[in-house]
Motif scaffolding. Structure first.
Motif, PDB file in Angstrom:
ATOM      1  N   LYS A  30       0.838  -1.203   0.000  1.00  0.00           N
ATOM      2  CA  LYS A  30       0.000   0.000   0.000  1.00  0.00           C
ATOM      3  C   LYS A  30       0.872   1.251   0.000  1.00  0.00           C
ATOM      4  N   TYR A  31       1.960   1.209   0.732  1.00  0.00           N
ATOM      5  CA  TYR A  31       2.901   2.333   0.762  1.00  0.00           C
ATOM      6  C   TYR A  31       3.451   2.601  -0.643  1.00  0.00           C
ATOM      7  N   LEU A  32       3.810   1.529  -1.367  1.00  0.00           N
ATOM      8  CA  LEU A  32       4.351   1.694  -2.714  1.00  0.00           C
ATOM      9  C   LEU A  32       3.288   2.216  -3.673  1.00  0.00           C
ATOM     10  N   PHE A  33       2.048   1.739  -3.525  1.00  0.00           N
ATOM     11  CA  PHE A  33       0.978   2.213  -4.399  1.00  0.00           C
ATOM     12  C   PHE A  33       0.728   3.709  -4.197  1.00  0.00           C
ATOM     13  N   LYS A  34       0.851   4.154  -2.937  1.00  0.00           N
ATOM     14  CA  LYS A  34       0.682   5.578  -2.652  1.00  0.00           C
ATOM     15  C   LYS A  34       1.801   6.404  -3.274  1.00  0.00           C
ATOM     16  N   ASN A  35       2.920   5.739  -3.586  1.00  0.00           N
ATOM     17  CA  ASN A  35       4.049   6.414  -4.216  1.00  0.00           C
ATOM     18  C   ASN A  35       4.122   6.105  -5.717  1.00  0.00           C
ATOM     19  N   ILE A  37       3.609   3.441  -7.570  1.00  0.00           N
ATOM     20  CA  ILE A  37       4.085   2.168  -8.121  1.00  0.00           C
ATOM     21  C   ILE A  37       2.863   1.373  -8.580  1.00  0.00           C
ATOM     22  N   SER A  38       2.887   0.904  -9.807  1.00  0.00           N
ATOM     23  CA  SER A  38       1.764   0.141 -10.357  1.00  0.00           C
ATOM     24  C   SER A  38       1.677  -1.246  -9.724  1.00  0.00           C
ATOM     25  N   PRO A  39       0.450  -1.750  -9.437  1.00  0.00           N
ATOM     26  CA  PRO A  39       0.331  -3.121  -8.922  1.00  0.00           C
ATOM     27  C   PRO A  39       0.845  -4.156  -9.916  1.00  0.00           C
ATOM     28  N   PHE A  40       0.776  -3.832 -11.218  1.00  0.00           N
ATOM     29  CA  PHE A  40       1.330  -4.732 -12.230  1.00  0.00           C
ATOM     30  C   PHE A  40       2.851  -4.822 -12.074  1.00  0.00           C
ATOM     31  N   ASP A  41       3.489  -3.666 -11.909  1.00  0.00           N
ATOM     32  CA  ASP A  41       4.943  -3.641 -11.751  1.00  0.00           C
ATOM     33  C   ASP A  41       5.384  -4.355 -10.476  1.00  0.00           C
ATOM     34  N   LEU A  42       4.658  -4.116  -9.380  1.00  0.00           N
ATOM     35  CA  LEU A  42       5.035  -4.742  -8.112  1.00  0.00           C
ATOM     36  C   LEU A  42       4.863  -6.250  -8.171  1.00  0.00           C
ATOM     37  N   ALA A  43       3.756  -6.715  -8.771  1.00  0.00           N
ATOM     38  CA  ALA A  43       3.520  -8.157  -8.878  1.00  0.00           C
ATOM     39  C   ALA A  43       4.621  -8.817  -9.691  1.00  0.00           C
ATOM     40  N   GLN A  44       5.035  -8.174 -10.795  1.00  0.00           N
ATOM     41  CA  GLN A  44       6.088  -8.743 -11.620  1.00  0.00           C
ATOM     42  C   GLN A  44       7.441  -8.719 -10.912  1.00  0.00           C
ATOM     43  N   ALA A  45       7.783  -7.578 -10.322  1.00  0.00           N
ATOM     44  CA  ALA A  45       9.067  -7.464  -9.634  1.00  0.00           C
ATOM     45  C   ALA A  45       9.140  -8.440  -8.461  1.00  0.00           C
ATOM     46  N   ARG A  46       8.028  -8.603  -7.749  1.00  0.00           N
ATOM     47  CA  ARG A  46       7.984  -9.476  -6.582  1.00  0.00           C
ATOM     48  C   ARG A  46       8.312 -10.915  -6.957  1.00  0.00           C
ATOM     49  N   ILE A  47       7.644 -11.436  -7.968  1.00  0.00           N
ATOM     50  CA  ILE A  47       7.831 -12.846  -8.308  1.00  0.00           C
ATOM     51  C   ILE A  47       9.159 -13.072  -9.030  1.00  0.00           C
ATOM     52  N   THR A  48       9.587 -12.087  -9.834  1.00  0.00           N
ATOM     53  CA  THR A  48      10.859 -12.220 -10.554  1.00  0.00           C
ATOM     54  C   THR A  48      12.045 -12.219  -9.607  1.00  0.00           C
ATOM     55  N   LEU A  49      12.084 -11.247  -8.702  1.00  0.00           N
ATOM     56  CA  LEU A  49      13.187 -11.174  -7.755  1.00  0.00           C
ATOM     57  C   LEU A  49      13.169 -12.356  -6.785  1.00  0.00           C
ATOM     58  N   ALA A  50      11.961 -12.814  -6.406  1.00  0.00           N
ATOM     59  CA  ALA A  50      11.866 -13.990  -5.531  1.00  0.00           C
ATOM     60  C   ALA A  50      12.470 -15.206  -6.222  1.00  0.00           C
ATOM     61  N   PHE A  51      12.189 -15.366  -7.509  1.00  0.00           N
ATOM     62  CA  PHE A  51      12.756 -16.485  -8.270  1.00  0.00           C
ATOM     63  C   PHE A  51      14.279 -16.388  -8.334  1.00  0.00           C
ATOM     64  N   ASN A 212      12.663   0.776 -14.517  1.00  0.00           N
ATOM     65  CA  ASN A 212      11.707   1.891 -14.439  1.00  0.00           C
ATOM     66  C   ASN A 212      11.349   2.264 -13.008  1.00  0.00           C
ATOM     67  N   ASN A 213      11.680   1.384 -12.060  1.00  0.00           N
ATOM     68  CA  ASN A 213      11.336   1.627 -10.649  1.00  0.00           C
ATOM     69  C   ASN A 213      12.568   1.498  -9.760  1.00  0.00           C
ATOM     70  N   GLN A 214      13.691   2.041 -10.230  1.00  0.00           N
ATOM     71  CA  GLN A 214      14.953   1.880  -9.496  1.00  0.00           C
ATOM     72  C   GLN A 214      14.885   2.412  -8.067  1.00  0.00           C
ATOM     73  N   SER A 215      14.143   3.483  -7.862  1.00  0.00           N
ATOM     74  CA  SER A 215      14.081   4.081  -6.526  1.00  0.00           C
ATOM     75  C   SER A 215      13.386   3.165  -5.524  1.00  0.00           C
ATOM     76  N   ALA A 216      12.555   2.251  -6.037  1.00  0.00           N
ATOM     77  CA  ALA A 216      11.818   1.333  -5.154  1.00  0.00           C
ATOM     78  C   ALA A 216      12.493  -0.028  -5.048  1.00  0.00           C
ATOM     79  N   LEU A 217      13.712  -0.165  -5.593  1.00  0.00           N
ATOM     80  CA  LEU A 217      14.386  -1.472  -5.604  1.00  0.00           C
ATOM     81  C   LEU A 217      14.579  -2.061  -4.204  1.00  0.00           C
ATOM     82  N   PRO A 218      14.994  -1.280  -3.185  1.00  0.00           N
ATOM     83  CA  PRO A 218      15.117  -1.866  -1.839  1.00  0.00           C
ATOM     84  C   PRO A 218      13.799  -2.448  -1.332  1.00  0.00           C
ATOM     85  N   GLU A 219      12.688  -1.733  -1.574  1.00  0.00           N
ATOM     86  CA  GLU A 219      11.372  -2.238  -1.155  1.00  0.00           C
ATOM     87  C   GLU A 219      11.003  -3.486  -1.944  1.00  0.00           C
ATOM     88  N   PHE A 220      11.321  -3.491  -3.246  1.00  0.00           N
ATOM     89  CA  PHE A 220      11.051  -4.668  -4.072  1.00  0.00           C
ATOM     90  C   PHE A 220      11.794  -5.890  -3.535  1.00  0.00           C
TER      91      PHE A 220
END
Length: 295
Positions: A30-35, A37-51, A212-220
């Motif tokens: 929710k914090y990222l969405f308020k800043n 960040i698209s839910p599409f981008d977060l969902a992709q980054a989340r599963i990709t980085l987890a893998f 495209n979301n380098q500033s949010a990389l630590p959160e990702f």
């Protein structure tokens, strides 16, 4: 304590810890969405980085867990695409449309669906205490949502995506149980994430999303590791030891953690209605541990 009870106790702890980690994930999302960040981008980054993180870890420390039978590839495609990729997106998309508590509440209608499936397939016994525990957990989750400043805050699209996340979560729990008969939870997870990453590449190449979301990389990275790879692994470890319904109901502690973390991190209101809701969820989780509710 005999071996079976020890195994059950370990499973309960593993699922509880998964719920704790997932509960904080919703707040960060929710914090990222308020800043912006698209839910599409977060969902992709989340599963990709987890893998990437999990594959790298297993490749270094336990390479044999990366091996699968190619005949089981269709199973991994389904669990990865439906159980992980779509499941995570539906949940995150619901958060972006509503609030953390509502998204978690809707997703945790899943134990009711799991119980229905269990009764139909005769893998669960129709015991009164199970229904009482489920009712307490669902009512508690509803009160947690009711006590937020926005209430349910539901749009039609938010309701649809929330219910979809519940169905997908139930599917993940039931279908995941089958794979655990042959594979380690971490094998299931790493290839599930891999298939999910491949599926999300049709949306956009993952390195483009991350660039495209380098500033949010630590959160990702935090969400990928401590809100995805680790809790999903703990959940599957617990699922291997417990029934899908019991596992799902214990995980309803997530809205309790979500409400508390939203109060601390986002400053969302935590009032007596929500406290009562938390108590009811805890009651349901305790009831499902009793001998009378055993499968």
């Amino acid at each position: 304590m005999n071996t079976e009870r020890k195994k059950q106790a370990v499973g309960i702890f593993q699922v509880f810890m998964a719920a704790v980690l997932w509960g904080t994930a919703g707040t960060f999302a929710k914090y990222l969405f308020k800043n912006q960040i698209s839910p599409f981008d977060l969902a992709q980054a989340r599963i990709t980085l987890a893998f990437i993180l999990l594959f790298g870890f297993l490749g270094i420390f336990n390479r044999k867990l990366l091996r699968i039978d190619l005949r089981d590839l269709p199973y991994f495609v389904i669990i990865g695409f439906v159980g992980l990729a779509l499941n995570q997106f539906a949940y995150l998309f619901t958060i972006s449309l509503t609030n953390v508590a509502t998204a978690i509440f809707l997703q945790y209608l899943a134990p009711a669906l799991i119980l229905i499936y269990g009764l139909v397939s005769k893998t669960e016994k129709p015991q009164k205490l199970k229904f009482i525990a489920l009712a307490a957990a669902l009512l508690g989750g509803y009160l947690i949502v009711l006590g937020t400043s926005t209430g349910l805050g539901l749009s039609t699209l938010g309701l649809i995506s929330g219910l979809a996340s519940a169905f997908l979560y139930a599917f993940y729990s039931i279908y995941g149980k089958y794979g655990l008969a042959k594979y380690s939870p971490w094998t299931l997870l790493v290839w599930g994430f891999g298939i999910g990453t491949l599926a999300w590449s049709f949306y956009r190449f993952p390195w483009v999303t991350i660039a495209n979301n380098q500033s949010a990389l630590p959160e990702f990275i935090y969400i990928a590791l401590l809100a995805t790879a680790v809790p999903f692994g703990l959940y599957l470890e617990g699922l291997k030891k417990l029934s899908p319904f019991k596992t799902g109901l214990i995980a309803t502690m997530e809205p309790v953690v979500g409400a508390l973390s939203a109060f601390v991190i986002l400053g969302e209101v935590l009032n007596w209605i929500q406290v009562l809701g938390c108590a009811l969820v805890l009651t349901g989780v305790i009831l499902i541990q009793t001998k009378q509710a055993a499968n």
